[in-house]
Write an enzyme that holds these catalytic residues in place. Structure first.
Site, short mmCIF file in Angstrom:
data_model
loop_
_atom_site.label_atom_id
_atom_site.label_comp_id
_atom_site.label_asym_id
_atom_site.label_seq_id
_atom_site.Cartn_x
_atom_site.Cartn_y
_atom_site.Cartn_z
CB THR A 156 -0.95 0.17 1.34
OG1 THR A 156 -0.12 0.08 2.46
CG2 THR A 156 -1.85 -1.28 1.28
CB ALA A 158 1.24 4.55 -4.23
CE1 TYR A 159 -5.76 4.89 1.04
CE2 TYR A 159 -4.48 3.70 2.63
CZ TYR A 159 -5.76 4.23 2.31
OH TYR A 159 -6.71 4.49 3.31
CB ALA A 160 1.22 4.40 3.03
CB SER A 162 -2.19 9.30 -1.29
OG SER A 162 -3.01 8.41 -0.66
#
Length: 254
Positions: A156, A158-160, A162
């Site tokens: 995760t 890239a999610y984290a 963002s």
């Protein structure tokens, strides 16, 4: 029938991504506390209308507004739709987000850009354009994630990232709007039993047990448990809390 509770009576709230999951839990809780709730949805109008119906059935007031996020002009279009139904704002909850991601070695530019467009850029401009509508003494709550503070699920990344940017935005915005008595905070859920996690969590006893074991309380979170934290920050009781990242992971980071 009047609202069940009155802490937010006379207030107007906007909850992005309010049609399902954590967003629906927040919208329903704010509605029970007396706020008139704008339930935003990206594509699922039927789900948003179900949330509105649930709020009204509990004695509250709500209306649905649709606007895809992560596209040019999204914030301006959402506020235009909001202005057609309400006069001013007291509570903005930036809840809408996407969590799909891939391992570092395989994530592509398009997915990376989409994550930041929805999870970071949209809240930034919703707050910037919403500030003129937000009354003095108002509230902004950004829904973050425990993954921005602990690298427990490397895929995760890239999610984290963002959401980590959203956390920084939260701190800085609290300084920008503080002179108007507006508080700005981030609430960070852990693993919560929502539709977005259903594919790997529900019906999989091993996955459920593993997720529950991450929490110091030994259970998987529910939307209502996150909504209660948001409701505190949105209320008068939360007036002296601002610029904070609130761990709502059930002790997963302890």
């Amino acid at each position: 029938m009047g609202a069940l509770e009155g802490k937010l009576k006379g207030k107007t709230a906007l909850v992005t991504g309010g049609s399902r999951g954590i967003g629906r839990g927040i919208a329903e809780r704010l509605g029970r506390d007396g706020a008139r709730v704008a339930v935003h949805y990206g594509s699922n109008e039927a789900a948003a209308k179900e949330t509105v119906t649930a709020i009204e059935a509990a004695g509250g007031e709500a209306f649905a507004i649709g606007q895809e996020l992560g596209v040019p002009g999204d914030a301006a279009a959402l506020w235009e739709a909001f202005d057609g139904r309400a006069d001013g704002l007291d509570i903005l909850v930036n809840n809408a987000g996407i969590g799909a991601s891939r391992p570092f070695a395989t994530i592509g530019e398009a997915e990376y850009d989409r994550l930041f467009a929805v999870n970071t850029k949209a809240p930034f401009f919703l707050a910037r354009l919403g500030a003129e509508r937000l009354r003095d003494g108002g509230r902004i709550v950004n829904v973050s994630t425990g993954l921005s503070r602990a690298a427990m699920m490397p895929d995760t990344i890239a999610y984290a990232m963002s959401k980590g940017a959203l956390d920084v935005f939260t701190r800085y915005l609290s300084k920008v709007l503080g002179e108007r008595g507006i508080t700005v905070n981030a609430v960070a859920p852990g693993i919560v039993d929502t539709d977005i996690n259903a594919s790997w969590l529900r019906g999989n006893e091993e996955a459920w047990a593993g997720a529950a074991a991450m929490s110091a309380l030994g259970k998987v979170g529910t939307p209502a448990e996150i909504a209660d934290v948001v409701a505190f920050l949105a209320s008068h009781d939360g007036r002296w809390v601002t610029g904070q990242w609130i761990d709502a992971t059930g002790g997963s980071l302890a």
